[in-house]
Write an enzyme that holds these catalytic residues in place. Structure first.
Site, PDB file in Angstrom:
ATOM      1  N   HIS A 138     -30.321 -24.233  72.459  1.00 28.53           N
ATOM      2  CA  HIS A 138     -30.637 -23.141  71.547  1.00 28.53           C
ATOM      3  C   HIS A 138     -31.629 -22.213  72.220  1.00 28.53           C
ATOM      4  O   HIS A 138     -32.460 -22.657  73.011  1.00 28.53           O
ATOM      5  CB  HIS A 138     -31.228 -23.693  70.235  1.00 28.53           C
ATOM      6  CG  HIS A 138     -31.257 -22.691  69.122  1.00 28.53           C
ATOM      7  ND1 HIS A 138     -32.291 -21.803  68.975  1.00 28.53           N
ATOM      8  CD2 HIS A 138     -30.391 -22.448  68.104  1.00 28.53           C
ATOM      9  CE1 HIS A 138     -32.053 -21.049  67.904  1.00 28.53           C
ATOM     10  NE2 HIS A 138     -30.917 -21.417  67.369  1.00 28.53           N
TER      11      HIS A 138
ATOM     12  N   ASP B 153     -24.750 -25.650  64.850  1.00 23.24           N
ATOM     13  CA  ASP B 153     -23.338 -25.270  64.929  1.00 23.24           C
ATOM     14  C   ASP B 153     -22.434 -26.433  65.337  1.00 23.24           C
ATOM     15  O   ASP B 153     -21.222 -26.382  65.112  1.00 23.24           O
ATOM     16  CB  ASP B 153     -23.156 -24.133  65.943  1.00 23.24           C
ATOM     17  CG  ASP B 153     -23.958 -22.907  65.566  1.00 23.24           C
ATOM     18  OD1 ASP B 153     -23.770 -22.412  64.454  1.00 23.24           O
ATOM     19  OD2 ASP B 153     -24.772 -22.457  66.394  1.00 23.24           O
TER      20      ASP B 153
END
Length: 435
Positions: free
Chosen positions: A311, A369
């Site tokens: 991320h 996700d």
């Protein structure tokens, strides 16, 4: 800027050419690193900073969301995302983001009633959808329809009026699931389903997505709870690309509907809101668990992209991913999906990422996700709608950030600077003299 944010510390910069020195104050927030206030850098020294992607630049002061990527912390108004996802619901989280405090029982009831009363859209908006092709991407339709809301609800576009700002906020939060469901129904040729006042926010969304007029539809409570939790986990995430887009648009004085449409357009990018679609595409490409080692090796050799890991902010385990993983198992169990190849591959890849030195050294932990796409697929939501759901959930974060921006007297119209590396000054040559 609050007085308690200023410290007695400064950072000095000296121009070696002129010998001119300027001191810049250090600011400190409630949490997080100290911040150098460089607002006088250009006027004092004639310099700009160069920071592609704004990775080290704070563009605003905010009281809404705090992230510590190294520690894997996400808090809204001081409350951890884990606690909100476990104990709260999306409507309560919306109130918190908008107003700064958790509601009382009476405030929550009034807020939920207000949102419910705003869920229907203007009837003429039904005709607006017919201007799109049936096979248009849902995010393209969302951009157009949400932007057009300013033409239907122009009684709440005066951003100088706090009441109109609040009404616009309520309308956007309430109508976004309705517009999203209409987008889906239009794409498959089914009639629009109007929202029901006896259903809560997540239940209403699932009802409008999957009900048809010719038969009764009962919302599964496990699925509605999972959807509500997905909304909470995506409600706000500090100054990410789409939120920064909303703020930048808002800094011009644009109406809230235009600003949120701009945020939707930014979210559409595969590096932002489209990441969960990319995870499913990656798992589909791998095929089976047996193919994972070969795929991982290709990732290490830079021949393949690893989606759903790592991320921009988190350098630790994304706190939302743990909640999403648990929710994934709950949904698959409720739907009696015992042998789900995608989940099996996801679990296997997660274990590799948590133990393989290559991933550990690079801090490539699973992010939110990684599991959300599997959950949505199991619930029957098509891949093309994944980013739309993200937009539905994130609307409250966008509107809270927009409201904070409008009320902040220190904010100015956004105007990033640049490092110019183009041609030096030169003279214009007539066409017949050019070679």
């Amino acid at each position: 800027m609050p007085a308690d944010s200023k410290t007695n510390e400064t950072v000095s910069i000296t121009d070696n050419t002129t010998g001119k020195k300027v001191d810049f104050p250090l600011l400190t927030g409630t949490e997080g690193p100290k911040v150098i206030d460089i607002r006088t850098l250009y006027s004092g020294l004639g310099f700009f900073t160069y920071d592609p992607g704004y990775t080290s630049t704070g563009s605003t002061e905010s009281k809404i969301t705090y992230i510590d990527g190294d520690a894997g912390i996400l808090r809204h108004r001081g409350y951890s995302i884990e606690e909100l996802a476990e104990k709260s619901d999306y409507m309560e989280t919306c109130y918190l983001l908008l107003h700064g405090e958790l509601p009382t029982a009476a405030q929550k009831e009034d807020f939920e009633s207000t949102i419910t009363r705003h869920t229907m859209v203007h009837d003429q908006m039904n005709n607006f959808f017919r201007g799109f092709r049936r096979d248009a991407h849902p995010m393209a339709v969302m951009c157009g329809v949400v932007g057009a809301m300013a033409a239907f609800y122009h009684d709440s576009t005066d951003i100088t009026d706090p009441h109109q700002r609040l009404v616009a906020s309520h309308r956007l939060i309430a109508k976004m699931p309705t517009i999203a469901a209409m987008t889906y129904k239009y794409s498959i040729g089914q009639p629009f389903m109007y929202p029901r006042n006896d259903l809560d926010y997540a239940e209403n969304f699932l009802y409008m997505m999957f009900a048809v007029p010719c038969e009764a539809y009962k919302v599964n409570p496990v699925l509605s709870k999972a959807m509500d939790r997905i909304f909470i986990l995506h409600a706000d995430h500090e100054q990410n690309a789409s939120t920064s887009t909303v703020r930048l648009a808002g800094s011009t004085g644009a109406n809230p509907f235009a600003c949120i449409a701009a945020g939707i357009a930014s979210l559409w990018g595969p590096a932002h809101g489209g990441a969960n679609e990319a995870v499913l595409a990656m798992l589909g490409k791998i095929g089976t668990k047996d193919n994972i080692p070969a795929f991982i090796q290709k990732v290490k050799d830079k021949e393949e992209m690893l989606m759903g890991f790592g991320h921009r902010v988190y350098k630790n385990y994304d706190p939302r991913a743990k909640i999403m993983a648990r929710t994934c198992h709950e949904v698959l169990s409720e739907l009696n999906i015992k042998d789900e190849p995608l989940l099996d591959m996801a679990i296997e890849m997660e274990q590799i990422a948590l133990n393989d030195k290559y991933f550990v050294d690079r801090k490539l932990y699973p992010n939110v996700d990684f599991y959300s796409g599997i959950i949505l697929k199991a619930m029957g939501i098509p891949v093309s709608m994944f980013t739309v759901l993200f937009a539905v959930a994130r609307t409250v974060g966008w509107i809270a950030q927009w409201s904070e921006l409008i009320a902040d007297p220190a904010q100015k119209i956004g105007r990033p600077r640049q490092l110019y590396t183009g041609a030096a000054p030169r003279n214009y040559a007539p066409l017949h003299l050019r070679k």
